[in-house]
Design a protein around this motif. Structure first.
Motif, PDB file in Angstrom:
ATOM      1  N   ALA A  49     -21.807 -50.009  78.329  1.00  0.00           N
ATOM      2  CA  ALA A  49     -22.868 -49.348  77.577  1.00  0.00           C
ATOM      3  C   ALA A  49     -24.229 -49.892  77.976  1.00  0.00           C
ATOM      4  O   ALA A  49     -24.401 -51.095  78.170  1.00  0.00           O
ATOM      5  CB  ALA A  49     -22.651 -49.533  76.083  1.00  0.00           C
ATOM      6  N   HIS A  50     -25.205 -49.003  78.091  1.00  0.00           N
ATOM      7  CA  HIS A  50     -26.567 -49.402  78.427  1.00  0.00           C
ATOM      8  C   HIS A  50     -27.305 -49.809  77.152  1.00  0.00           C
ATOM      9  O   HIS A  50     -27.067 -49.237  76.078  1.00  0.00           O
ATOM     10  CB  HIS A  50     -27.297 -48.232  79.100  1.00  0.00           C
ATOM     11  N   PRO A  51     -28.227 -50.790  77.220  1.00  0.00           N
ATOM     12  CA  PRO A  51     -28.990 -51.165  76.017  1.00  0.00           C
ATOM     13  C   PRO A  51     -29.770 -50.007  75.404  1.00  0.00           C
ATOM     14  O   PRO A  51     -29.990 -49.987  74.188  1.00  0.00           O
ATOM     15  CB  PRO A  51     -29.940 -52.261  76.526  1.00  0.00           C
ATOM     16  N   CYS A  52     -30.197 -49.066  76.238  1.00  0.00           N
ATOM     17  CA  CYS A  52     -30.925 -47.889  75.743  1.00  0.00           C
ATOM     18  C   CYS A  52     -30.004 -46.671  75.722  1.00  0.00           C
ATOM     19  O   CYS A  52     -30.368 -45.597  76.205  1.00  0.00           O
ATOM     20  CB  CYS A  52     -32.149 -47.608  76.614  1.00  0.00           C
ATOM     21  N   ASP A  53     -28.823 -46.823  75.153  1.00  0.00           N
ATOM     22  CA  ASP A  53     -27.903 -45.685  75.107  1.00  0.00           C
ATOM     23  C   ASP A  53     -28.190 -44.821  73.887  1.00  0.00           C
ATOM     24  O   ASP A  53     -29.157 -45.050  73.145  1.00  0.00           O
ATOM     25  CB  ASP A  53     -26.455 -46.161  75.152  1.00  0.00           C
ATOM     26  N   VAL A  54     -27.344 -43.827  73.668  1.00  0.00           N
ATOM     27  CA  VAL A  54     -27.589 -42.882  72.581  1.00  0.00           C
ATOM     28  C   VAL A  54     -27.518 -43.557  71.214  1.00  0.00           C
ATOM     29  O   VAL A  54     -28.183 -43.124  70.259  1.00  0.00           O
ATOM     30  CB  VAL A  54     -26.608 -41.695  72.669  1.00  0.00           C
ATOM     31  N   ARG A  55     -26.756 -44.652  71.094  1.00  0.00           N
ATOM     32  CA  ARG A  55     -26.706 -45.372  69.824  1.00  0.00           C
ATOM     33  C   ARG A  55     -28.046 -46.031  69.511  1.00  0.00           C
ATOM     34  O   ARG A  55     -28.484 -46.058  68.362  1.00  0.00           O
ATOM     35  CB  ARG A  55     -25.582 -46.415  69.852  1.00  0.00           C
ATOM     36  N   PHE A  56     -28.679 -46.572  70.540  1.00  0.00           N
ATOM     37  CA  PHE A  56     -30.023 -47.113  70.336  1.00  0.00           C
ATOM     38  C   PHE A  56     -30.991 -45.977  69.994  1.00  0.00           C
ATOM     39  O   PHE A  56     -31.850 -46.115  69.118  1.00  0.00           O
ATOM     40  CB  PHE A  56     -30.490 -47.860  71.588  1.00  0.00           C
ATOM     41  N   GLY A  57     -30.846 -44.839  70.683  1.00  0.00           N
ATOM     42  CA  GLY A  57     -31.674 -43.680  70.363  1.00  0.00           C
ATOM     43  C   GLY A  57     -31.484 -43.217  68.935  1.00  0.00           C
ATOM     44  O   GLY A  57     -32.447 -42.815  68.261  1.00  0.00           O
ATOM     45  N   LEU A  58     -30.247 -43.260  68.443  1.00  0.00           N
ATOM     46  CA  LEU A  58     -29.963 -42.930  67.047  1.00  0.00           C
ATOM     47  C   LEU A  58     -30.707 -43.867  66.111  1.00  0.00           C
ATOM     48  O   LEU A  58     -31.314 -43.421  65.127  1.00  0.00           O
ATOM     49  CB  LEU A  58     -28.452 -43.023  66.796  1.00  0.00           C
ATOM     50  N   ARG A  59     -30.683 -45.176  66.395  1.00  0.00           N
ATOM     51  CA  ARG A  59     -31.356 -46.132  65.515  1.00  0.00           C
ATOM     52  C   ARG A  59     -32.862 -45.892  65.481  1.00  0.00           C
ATOM     53  O   ARG A  59     -33.490 -45.970  64.412  1.00  0.00           O
ATOM     54  CB  ARG A  59     -31.055 -47.572  65.964  1.00  0.00           C
ATOM     55  N   VAL A  60     -33.443 -45.568  66.616  1.00  0.00           N
ATOM     56  CA  VAL A  60     -34.871 -45.259  66.661  1.00  0.00           C
ATOM     57  C   VAL A  60     -35.169 -44.042  65.794  1.00  0.00           C
ATOM     58  O   VAL A  60     -36.140 -44.034  65.013  1.00  0.00           O
ATOM     59  CB  VAL A  60     -35.325 -45.037  68.119  1.00  0.00           C
ATOM     60  N   THR A  61     -34.347 -43.006  65.895  1.00  0.00           N
ATOM     61  CA  THR A  61     -34.543 -41.820  65.059  1.00  0.00           C
ATOM     62  C   THR A  61     -34.425 -42.165  63.584  1.00  0.00           C
ATOM     63  O   THR A  61     -35.216 -41.686  62.751  1.00  0.00           O
ATOM     64  CB  THR A  61     -33.525 -40.729  65.441  1.00  0.00           C
ATOM     65  N   GLU A  62     -33.452 -42.987  63.219  1.00  0.00           N
ATOM     66  CA  GLU A  62     -33.287 -43.372  61.809  1.00  0.00           C
ATOM     67  C   GLU A  62     -34.532 -44.087  61.279  1.00  0.00           C
ATOM     68  O   GLU A  62     -34.992 -43.800  60.159  1.00  0.00           O
ATOM     69  CB  GLU A  62     -32.067 -44.281  61.668  1.00  0.00           C
ATOM     70  N   ILE A  63     -35.093 -44.988  62.073  1.00  0.00           N
ATOM     71  CA  ILE A  63     -36.270 -45.737  61.619  1.00  0.00           C
ATOM     72  C   ILE A  63     -37.473 -44.816  61.489  1.00  0.00           C
ATOM     73  O   ILE A  63     -38.254 -44.904  60.525  1.00  0.00           O
ATOM     74  CB  ILE A  63     -36.554 -46.906  62.584  1.00  0.00           C
ATOM     75  N   LEU A  64     -37.668 -43.913  62.452  1.00  0.00           N
ATOM     76  CA  LEU A  64     -38.800 -42.996  62.381  1.00  0.00           C
ATOM     77  C   LEU A  64     -38.668 -42.035  61.205  1.00  0.00           C
ATOM     78  O   LEU A  64     -39.662 -41.720  60.530  1.00  0.00           O
ATOM     79  CB  LEU A  64     -38.927 -42.223  63.690  1.00  0.00           C
ATOM     80  N   ALA A  65     -37.459 -41.564  60.938  1.00  0.00           N
ATOM     81  CA  ALA A  65     -37.250 -40.692  59.777  1.00  0.00           C
ATOM     82  C   ALA A  65     -37.516 -41.454  58.479  1.00  0.00           C
ATOM     83  O   ALA A  65     -38.084 -40.910  57.525  1.00  0.00           O
ATOM     84  CB  ALA A  65     -35.822 -40.146  59.788  1.00  0.00           C
ATOM     85  N   TRP A  66     -37.111 -42.708  58.438  1.00  0.00           N
ATOM     86  CA  TRP A  66     -37.370 -43.580  57.291  1.00  0.00           C
ATOM     87  C   TRP A  66     -38.875 -43.728  57.092  1.00  0.00           C
ATOM     88  O   TRP A  66     -39.381 -43.609  55.960  1.00  0.00           O
ATOM     89  CB  TRP A  66     -36.708 -44.921  57.578  1.00  0.00           C
ATOM     90  N   ALA A  67     -39.600 -43.959  58.181  1.00  0.00           N
ATOM     91  CA  ALA A  67     -41.062 -44.089  58.088  1.00  0.00           C
ATOM     92  C   ALA A  67     -41.692 -42.785  57.611  1.00  0.00           C
ATOM     93  O   ALA A  67     -42.605 -42.797  56.767  1.00  0.00           O
ATOM     94  CB  ALA A  67     -41.628 -44.474  59.449  1.00  0.00           C
ATOM     95  N   GLU A  68     -41.205 -41.663  58.115  1.00  0.00           N
ATOM     96  CA  GLU A  68     -41.764 -40.373  57.709  1.00  0.00           C
ATOM     97  C   GLU A  68     -41.575 -40.143  56.216  1.00  0.00           C
ATOM     98  O   GLU A  68     -42.456 -39.603  55.539  1.00  0.00           O
ATOM     99  CB  GLU A  68     -41.084 -39.262  58.516  1.00  0.00           C
ATOM    100  N   GLU A  69     -40.435 -40.552  55.682  1.00  0.00           N
ATOM    101  CA  GLU A  69     -40.189 -40.418  54.243  1.00  0.00           C
ATOM    102  C   GLU A  69     -41.167 -41.255  53.416  1.00  0.00           C
ATOM    103  O   GLU A  69     -41.493 -40.901  52.276  1.00  0.00           O
ATOM    104  CB  GLU A  69     -38.761 -40.851  53.909  1.00  0.00           C
ATOM    105  N   ARG A  70     -41.626 -42.375  54.003  1.00  0.00           N
ATOM    106  CA  ARG A  70     -42.524 -43.287  53.287  1.00  0.00           C
ATOM    107  C   ARG A  70     -43.985 -42.843  53.342  1.00  0.00           C
ATOM    108  O   ARG A  70     -44.825 -43.415  52.633  1.00  0.00           O
ATOM    109  CB  ARG A  70     -42.408 -44.703  53.876  1.00  0.00           C
TER     110      ARG A  70
END
Length: 295
Positions: free
Chosen positions: A270-291
């Motif tokens: 697995a690459h450090p910048c794989d889709v799971r890392f991309g998922l985590r980035v999306t989760e954090i940005l969505a969390w920020a948008e809610e705030r």
């Protein structure tokens, strides 16, 4: 081993300026074809690089071992899920999606199909910035950090290098926010809390608390005045202050992302910048948008 056949989904400015030229020129892969939502644009782009244009995206997937995506994130999530189901490795653009649900669905599809994935966070593949990040990870002891990305794409006197409806509607949080998180998370750790505040135009200011105890901030904008546009990343800790050096553009970084997808596909690592890392980035940005305050 056989050369990886990599197809391209997308025909817009990003695909035309970066993806297609890099895939056509890469010495270790075969550029297997192009599909786009505008068939005439796909035909033009494919002809310019000596490859085939496909009218049916599933036919492109069948003719490819991997697919690079240069389409809006929520279009990407749906199509990449289909590509994974067809057995194609994934070279994704950031963000992988703009909802955690779509990003999670894509990550699960990649896991079910056991395909490799790489998300093209530019700073993680540019030579100077990736070397700098590796050095800071090894150094450790960081107390705080900041990642400021001020773009002027959508100001009256700015130039929208890659104009698109999704960028105009989602703003700097979703367009340059992934870049900021891609450099803060590997050095400071995952995020346990986020505060978000709106600034002028589409500007968003984030305060991030990291699981290891460090904190960081990010300023994200596509509407900054041209005179003050730019990028700055800084870390402060036990070893002093570390500042991100100048880095080359996406055109130089994208071939490295192709190299690393090929390696991940061949090794199964697995690459450090794989889709799971991309998922985590999306989760954090969505969390920020809610705030963000409404109105």
């Amino acid at each position: 081993m056989n050369r990886l056949r990599i197809g391209l989904v997308g025909t817009g400015p990003w695909a035309t300026a970066t993806h297609a030229p890099a895939l056509a020129a890469h010495p270790d892969i075969d550029f297997s074809g192009v599909w786009g939502r505008r068939p005439e644009a796909a035909a033009t782009l494919a002809a310019a690089h000596g490859t085939a244009a496909y009218a049916d995206v599933d036919e492109l997937f069948a003719a490819s071992d991997a697919v690079a995506f240069a389409v809006p994130p929520d279009v990407q999530a749906a199509l990449a899920t289909r590509a994974a189901a067809a057995g194609c490795h994934l070279l994704l653009d950031k963000p992988v999606a703009t909802t955690p649900e779509a990003a999670l669905g894509l990550a699960r599809a990649a896991e079910r199909a056991q395909v490799a994935s790489v998300v093209f966070f530019t700073l993680r593949f540019a030579e100077a910035s990736s070397a700098w990040l590796a050095e800071q990870e090894n150094t450790g002891g960081w107390f705080t950090g900041r990642a400021d990305w001020y773009g002027s794409f959508y100001t009256a006197d700015g130039i929208a290098a890659f104009p698109s409806p999704w960028r105009a509607s989602r703003g700097g949080l979703w367009d340059v926010g992934p870049h900021a998180l891609s450099v803060l998370l590997p050095v400071l750790g995952d995020v346990s809390d986020v505060t978000a505040a709106a600034g002028p135009g589409d500007t968003v200011h984030l305060i991030l608390r990291h699981c290891g105890g460090a904190s960081s901030t990010a300023a994200l904008s596509l509407t900054a005045p041209v005179e003050c546009a730019g990028l700055a990343v800084e870390l402060r800790g036990e070893s002093g202050v570390a500042v991100l050096p100048p880095w080359e553009g996406a055109e130089e970084a994208f071939p490295t992302a192709v190299d690393e997808l090929v390696t991940a596909a061949r090794t199964g690592t697995a690459h450090p910048c794989d889709v799971r890392f991309g998922l985590r980035v999306t989760e954090i940005l969505a969390w920020a948008e809610e705030r963000l305050p409404t109105g």
